[in-house]
Design an enzyme around this catalytic site. Sequence first.
Site, PDB file in Angstrom:
ATOM      1  N   HIS A  28      -0.097  -1.991  -5.095  1.00  0.00           N
ATOM      2  CA  HIS A  28      -0.631  -0.802  -4.434  1.00  0.00           C
ATOM      3  C   HIS A  28      -0.383   0.451  -5.289  1.00  0.00           C
ATOM      4  O   HIS A  28      -1.316   1.186  -5.616  1.00  0.00           O
ATOM      5  CB  HIS A  28       0.035  -0.646  -3.062  1.00  0.00           C
ATOM      6  CG  HIS A  28      -0.440   0.535  -2.278  1.00  0.00           C
ATOM      7  ND1 HIS A  28      -1.337   0.434  -1.251  1.00  0.00           N
ATOM      8  CD2 HIS A  28      -0.153   1.865  -2.372  1.00  0.00           C
ATOM      9  CE1 HIS A  28      -1.582   1.632  -0.749  1.00  0.00           C
ATOM     10  NE2 HIS A  28      -0.873   2.525  -1.408  1.00  0.00           N
ATOM     11  N   GLU A  29       0.860   0.654  -5.665  1.00  0.00           N
ATOM     12  CA  GLU A  29       1.185   1.860  -6.435  1.00  0.00           C
ATOM     13  C   GLU A  29       0.529   1.818  -7.812  1.00  0.00           C
ATOM     14  O   GLU A  29       0.107   2.846  -8.337  1.00  0.00           O
ATOM     15  CB  GLU A  29       2.706   2.039  -6.561  1.00  0.00           C
ATOM     16  CG  GLU A  29       3.433   2.223  -5.231  1.00  0.00           C
ATOM     17  CD  GLU A  29       2.804   3.279  -4.319  1.00  0.00           C
ATOM     18  OE1 GLU A  29       2.186   4.242  -4.825  1.00  0.00           O
ATOM     19  OE2 GLU A  29       2.915   3.131  -3.082  1.00  0.00           O
ATOM     20  N   HIS A  56      -2.942   3.102  -7.551  1.00  0.00           N
ATOM     21  CA  HIS A  56      -2.970   4.570  -7.642  1.00  0.00           C
ATOM     22  C   HIS A  56      -2.824   5.005  -9.106  1.00  0.00           C
ATOM     23  O   HIS A  56      -3.483   5.936  -9.568  1.00  0.00           O
ATOM     24  CB  HIS A  56      -1.818   5.180  -6.845  1.00  0.00           C
ATOM     25  CG  HIS A  56      -2.018   5.204  -5.355  1.00  0.00           C
ATOM     26  ND1 HIS A  56      -3.139   5.729  -4.768  1.00  0.00           N
ATOM     27  CD2 HIS A  56      -1.212   4.787  -4.339  1.00  0.00           C
ATOM     28  CE1 HIS A  56      -3.010   5.635  -3.440  1.00  0.00           C
ATOM     29  NE2 HIS A  56      -1.866   5.059  -3.164  1.00  0.00           N
ATOM     30  N   HIS A 104      -5.952   4.888 -11.001  1.00  0.00           N
ATOM     31  CA  HIS A 104      -6.818   6.019 -10.637  1.00  0.00           C
ATOM     32  C   HIS A 104      -6.479   7.226 -11.536  1.00  0.00           C
ATOM     33  O   HIS A 104      -7.364   7.960 -11.977  1.00  0.00           O
ATOM     34  CB  HIS A 104      -6.574   6.362  -9.163  1.00  0.00           C
ATOM     35  CG  HIS A 104      -7.695   7.075  -8.476  1.00  0.00           C
ATOM     36  ND1 HIS A 104      -7.615   7.463  -7.166  1.00  0.00           N
ATOM     37  CD2 HIS A 104      -8.917   7.493  -8.893  1.00  0.00           C
ATOM     38  CE1 HIS A 104      -8.742   8.071  -6.802  1.00  0.00           C
ATOM     39  NE2 HIS A 104      -9.543   8.098  -7.839  1.00  0.00           N
TER      40      HIS A 104
HETATM   41 ZN   LIG Z   1      -1.044   4.599  -1.248  1.00  0.00          ZN
END
Ligand SMILES: [Zn+2]
Length: 682
Positions: free
Chosen positions: A473-474, A477, A480
């Site tokens: 998940h991290e 990010h 991104h």
């Molecule tokens: Zn998040």
Amino acid sequence: MIVENNPLLQEFNTLHNTAPFSQIKESHYESAFEKAIQLATQEIDSITQNKAAPSFSNTIEKLDNSGELLGRISSIFFNLNSAETNDEIQRIAREVSPVLSEFSNDITLNESLFKRVKSVYENRAALDLTEEQKTLLEKQYKRFSRNGANLTEIKKVRLREIDSELSKLSLSFGENVLAATNAYEMHLKDDSRLSGLPDSAKEAAAEASKAKHKKGYLFTLDHPSYVPFMTYVDDRLLREELSKAFGAKAYRDEYDNQENVIKITQLRFERAQLLGYKTHAHFVLEERMAKTPEKVNEFSQEILDKAKPAAQKDFNDLQEFAQNFHENPVASLQKWDAAYYSEKLKQRLFSLDDELLRPYFKLENVINGVFEIASRLYGLSFEETSTIEKYHPDVLTYVVKHEDNTLNSIFYADFFPRKGKRNGAWMTSFKNQWHDEDGHNIRPHVSNVCNFTKPTATKPSLLTFNEVTTLFHEFGHALHGMLADTKYRSLSGTSVSWDFVELPSQVLENWCYEKEALEIFAKHYQTNEVIPLEYIEKIKAAANFQEGLQTLRQLSFGMMDINWHGIDPMEIKDVKAHEKKTFDHTDLYPDVETSCMSTAFAHIFQGGYSAGYYSYKWAEVLDADAFELFQENGIFDRTTAKKFKDNVLARGGTEDPLVLYTRFRGSEPKIDALLKRAGLVA
Ligand SMILES: [Zn+2]
């Protein structure tokens, strides 16, 4: 006062201009902030004092480029305040935070600056602007107008009154929740009624009791105490007592928040109307992907209709299980039975033990796995380096490169808990990507901070599956941030609307459930054996356990939030009756008369999540819909990945997220993929 040899105020003479942590002392911050604010103020002044007519470049671009030094210092300082803080850093944070928000308010209230921005905005049709420039202009204009810059003086005064009243009310709301939480304790003299509770939770309760100079066991309404109690304690009467205390927080007690809830929603409504919006939710959602509360309602209702039969089945299954549970059968389920019997049922169905899976998830293998996935999808390569300075020896640093060997970014990974690091896991940046005024593509410095299981003297760091999905998940990010390719700093990377920002992170979690991906990294740390297929199947099935009920619960919070903020609340008198309007459609458990959710719902009445709670479900819809395309074309398909990178990851907040998303996907997001993944439809 200017400290001449303050490293924060000088060019970083380090590799790739990374932060020179070894030279930065705590004593450098305050003077650096002071100097940087001075400089940023001068930059703003030079915009407003410009004799030339306002133009996109002499106003909008200049404004976006202002405060670069301040941004650099703030990133370093606040990142350390989260990941490696101490008393002195916390003291500085308390000093500096109000000064920074005052500086930011001064910009928003700067009338001559607004006049110039407005002049460019009103002429926008005549300007030959790119989509990104249009977005930047719109965002800057809205920053002023949404704070009342267009209002008459009388209305401006009222707006300030409302804002200051609202900040007091939300503070009081939070204080009441805290006080109500702390006012309750359940003290048990011995453990005769604690059967079922794991030793770790029992020990914590004994310690809590000891801290208050009492014998026995002490339980509170704080989650670390409350959750294990409700999940494991066999004694139903005790569970009922604690559950009722939890549900009645700040409701009809000494710390009653009913009046606060009503006042907050009414003032938010008045504020929105003053600014020309129909309701507070219309005001908030204007800048989100969802756009309107009507859209959120429609979306929620659509999922609710599909999820409700599945939820009813989950509920019936659980009820039947509880009725036949040999040790503690009950006739009909109440709220205080939910966690308890769900845990028992889950154990029976899956018997998936963290300890069974851990050996397959050695941290180093998982990181290398996620790097390999990023390499196959986006052509990135990661090289660990010791030549970049770190703020703590535990931090790992990487030079990230594109396929053509040019620099993509710097990546910091800080995985283990320690004193001075806050809980949880997050992505942050020391530097954003953007194109500087000479046209150079400045590459970002991205960081992931987590609190994973530490290695021991005899064992490497072996992650739980939950930690594995957190890492993905991290890292989603982080991608991104890394793959950002925008012109303007304020639109780069994760600078996107709330209901869009979790797409890149959540979509990457999907790879953790795919055989093809797990085979890369889920290997036993001693035998190198790939994780057995039956475990993967079990992980998937367990992830969907009671998905119907979970979905209903999430939807109910989001719908209640909109039901407070998307309507005219001036006639609402009864908080409980109002929230029941939502819960009557979403709650399968019998209502508890003494409970009220709104009076303790800090997310929306204290924090910044008002009219935003739906974002959790919204992001799930997006990530499932996006991942479906990868599944159709292959989870390592470069063409699909390139589409995702070019239209979503690289574009940051440069255009309306719905436009970006639709360009990637070929159509607007649909709820079908989520329903299918969650097992809510066949
Ligand atoms: Zn998040």
